[in-house]
Motif scaffolding. Structure first.
Motif, PDB file in Angstrom:
ATOM      1  N   CYS A   1      -1.936   4.992   2.973  1.00 16.46           N
ATOM      2  CA  CYS A   1      -3.199   5.728   3.131  1.00 16.46           C
ATOM      3  C   CYS A   1      -4.120   4.992   4.112  1.00 16.46           C
ATOM      4  O   CYS A   1      -3.824   3.896   4.572  1.00 16.46           O
ATOM      5  CB  CYS A   1      -3.887   5.892   1.782  1.00 16.46           C
ATOM      6  SG  CYS A   1      -4.396   4.336   1.040  1.00 16.46           S
ATOM      7  N   LYS A   2      -5.253   5.603   4.396  1.00 12.41           N
ATOM      8  CA  LYS A   2      -6.208   5.045   5.344  1.00 12.41           C
ATOM      9  C   LYS A   2      -6.696   3.659   4.890  1.00 12.41           C
ATOM     10  O   LYS A   2      -6.776   2.725   5.686  1.00 12.41           O
ATOM     11  CB  LYS A   2      -7.386   5.995   5.512  1.00 12.41           C
ATOM     12  CG  LYS A   2      -8.408   5.533   6.510  1.00 12.41           C
ATOM     13  CD  LYS A   2      -9.549   6.516   6.633  1.00 12.41           C
ATOM     14  CE  LYS A   2     -10.609   5.978   7.580  1.00 12.41           C
ATOM     15  NZ  LYS A   2     -11.750   6.874   7.693  1.00 12.41           N
ATOM     16  N   SER A   3      -7.027   3.512   3.615  1.00 11.87           N
ATOM     17  CA  SER A   3      -7.532   2.242   3.092  1.00 11.87           C
ATOM     18  C   SER A   3      -6.484   1.135   3.194  1.00 11.87           C
ATOM     19  O   SER A   3      -6.801   0.007   3.576  1.00 11.87           O
ATOM     20  CB  SER A   3      -7.957   2.387   1.633  1.00 11.87           C
ATOM     21  OG  SER A   3      -9.023   3.286   1.528  1.00 11.87           O
ATOM     22  N   CYS A   4      -5.255   1.475   2.867  1.00 11.69           N
ATOM     23  CA  CYS A   4      -4.181   0.482   2.915  1.00 11.69           C
ATOM     24  C   CYS A   4      -3.901   0.067   4.356  1.00 11.69           C
ATOM     25  O   CYS A   4      -3.683  -1.114   4.644  1.00 11.69           O
ATOM     26  CB  CYS A   4      -2.924   1.031   2.260  1.00 11.69           C
ATOM     27  SG  CYS A   4      -3.133   1.368   0.497  1.00 11.69           S
ATOM     28  N   HIS A   5      -3.926   1.031   5.268  1.00 13.25           N
ATOM     29  CA  HIS A   5      -3.709   0.716   6.676  1.00 13.25           C
ATOM     30  C   HIS A   5      -4.855  -0.147   7.213  1.00 13.25           C
ATOM     31  O   HIS A   5      -4.625  -1.078   7.988  1.00 13.25           O
ATOM     32  CB  HIS A   5      -3.576   2.006   7.502  1.00 13.25           C
ATOM     33  CG  HIS A   5      -3.160   1.758   8.897  1.00 13.25           C
ATOM     34  ND1 HIS A   5      -1.884   1.361   9.241  1.00 13.25           N
ATOM     35  CD2 HIS A   5      -3.853   1.817  10.065  1.00 13.25           C
ATOM     36  CE1 HIS A   5      -1.815   1.198  10.549  1.00 13.25           C
ATOM     37  NE2 HIS A   5      -2.996   1.471  11.068  1.00 13.25           N
ATOM     38  N   GLU A   6      -6.073   0.152   6.762  1.00 10.39           N
ATOM     39  CA  GLU A   6      -7.235  -0.650   7.164  1.00 10.39           C
ATOM     40  C   GLU A   6      -7.087  -2.090   6.676  1.00 10.39           C
ATOM     41  O   GLU A   6      -7.393  -3.051   7.403  1.00 10.39           O
ATOM     42  CB  GLU A   6      -8.511  -0.024   6.599  1.00 10.39           C
ATOM     43  CG  GLU A   6      -9.777  -0.716   7.028  1.00 10.39           C
ATOM     44  CD  GLU A   6     -11.030  -0.071   6.446  1.00 10.39           C
ATOM     45  OE1 GLU A   6     -12.116  -0.663   6.601  1.00 10.39           O
ATOM     46  OE2 GLU A   6     -10.929   1.021   5.834  1.00 10.39           O
TER      47      GLU A   6
ATOM     48  N   TYR B   1       3.717  -5.098   6.205  1.00  8.48           N
ATOM     49  CA  TYR B   1       3.080  -3.951   5.542  1.00  8.48           C
ATOM     50  C   TYR B   1       4.149  -3.234   4.732  1.00  8.48           C
ATOM     51  O   TYR B   1       5.081  -2.670   5.284  1.00  8.48           O
ATOM     52  CB  TYR B   1       2.476  -3.028   6.598  1.00  8.48           C
ATOM     53  CG  TYR B   1       1.655  -1.868   6.081  1.00  8.48           C
ATOM     54  CD1 TYR B   1       1.007  -1.913   4.858  1.00  8.48           C
ATOM     55  CD2 TYR B   1       1.501  -0.734   6.844  1.00  8.48           C
ATOM     56  CE1 TYR B   1       0.239  -0.860   4.417  1.00  8.48           C
ATOM     57  CE2 TYR B   1       0.724   0.338   6.418  1.00  8.48           C
ATOM     58  CZ  TYR B   1       0.102   0.265   5.192  1.00  8.48           C
ATOM     59  OH  TYR B   1      -0.659   1.310   4.760  1.00  8.48           O
ATOM     60  N   ILE B   2       4.046  -3.271   3.413  1.00 13.41           N
ATOM     61  CA  ILE B   2       5.047  -2.693   2.528  1.00 13.41           C
ATOM     62  C   ILE B   2       4.481  -1.425   1.893  1.00 13.41           C
ATOM     63  O   ILE B   2       3.478  -1.475   1.181  1.00 13.41           O
ATOM     64  CB  ILE B   2       5.473  -3.700   1.445  1.00 13.41           C
ATOM     65  CG1 ILE B   2       6.101  -4.921   2.099  1.00 13.41           C
ATOM     66  CG2 ILE B   2       6.432  -3.049   0.455  1.00 13.41           C
ATOM     67  CD1 ILE B   2       6.469  -6.026   1.144  1.00 13.41           C
ATOM     68  N   THR B   3       5.152  -0.300   2.164  1.00 14.27           N
ATOM     69  CA  THR B   3       4.724   0.981   1.594  1.00 14.27           C
ATOM     70  C   THR B   3       5.758   1.552   0.633  1.00 14.27           C
ATOM     71  O   THR B   3       5.497   2.566  -0.004  1.00 14.27           O
ATOM     72  CB  THR B   3       4.467   2.013   2.709  1.00 14.27           C
ATOM     73  OG1 THR B   3       5.653   2.162   3.481  1.00 14.27           O
ATOM     74  CG2 THR B   3       3.319   1.586   3.597  1.00 14.27           C
TER      75      THR B   3
ATOM     76  N   GLY C   1       0.803  -1.208   0.000  1.00 12.12           N
ATOM     77  CA  GLY C   1       0.000   0.000   0.000  1.00 12.12           C
ATOM     78  C   GLY C   1       0.835   1.256   0.000  1.00 12.12           C
ATOM     79  O   GLY C   1       2.054   1.217   0.079  1.00 12.12           O
ATOM     80  N   ALA C   2       0.132   2.372  -0.055  1.00  4.67           N
ATOM     81  CA  ALA C   2       0.788   3.675  -0.106  1.00  4.67           C
ATOM     82  C   ALA C   2       0.841   4.348   1.259  1.00  4.67           C
ATOM     83  O   ALA C   2       1.347   5.449   1.388  1.00  4.67           O
ATOM     84  CB  ALA C   2       0.051   4.580  -1.093  1.00  4.67           C
TER      85      ALA C   2
END
Length: 126
Positions: A56-61, A81-83, A53-54
């Motif tokens: 963002c809220k959606s990726c963290h969710e 979690y890879i950003t 993810g980037a």
């Protein structure tokens, strides 16, 4: 091609770039590690779960839902979690969040609920 020192740093970065599994090994070693990690698994076993993810809220969710699903299933696998966009692009993912199980992209572009992640992992053979 390091005329007057320009370009030298780029060449060094290429040599020391980190792998997709965030272990700090070289890319060649990472490719081998990823296949070794998942090559000796029995059917239905999971060696790694990653959320791409980037930040963002959606990726963290998605990351939190994946962790909850793993906990609910009683698995002893850590969800990573890879950003880092370079690492994300190595998986060929253009829409995020994405879920990677055993180095294979299984979902992208939508936030899965914990129950959906559990169903997806069961579908993968767990």
């Amino acid at each position: 091609m390091a005329l007057f020192g320009f370009g030298k740093k780029k060449e060094e970065e290429k040599k020391t770039s980190a792998c997709a599994c965030s272990c700090g090994c070289s890319e060649n070693k990472a490719e081998n590690a990823a296949t070794e990690c998942c090559s000796d698994l029995k059917d239905g076993e999971i060696c790694c779960i990653k959320v791409l993810g980037a930040g963002c809220k959606s990726c963290h969710e998605q990351y939190e839902n994946a962790k909850l699903a793993v906990k609910d299933m009683g698995l002893s696998v850590e969800v990573e979690y890879i950003t880092d966009m370079q690492k994300v692009m190595e998986y060929g993912v253009m829409s995020m969040p994405a879920l990677v199980v055993n180095e294979k992209v299984v979902s992208k572009g939508k936030v899965l609920k914990a129950a959906d992640v559990v169903a997806l992992l069961h579908k993968s053979g767990v």
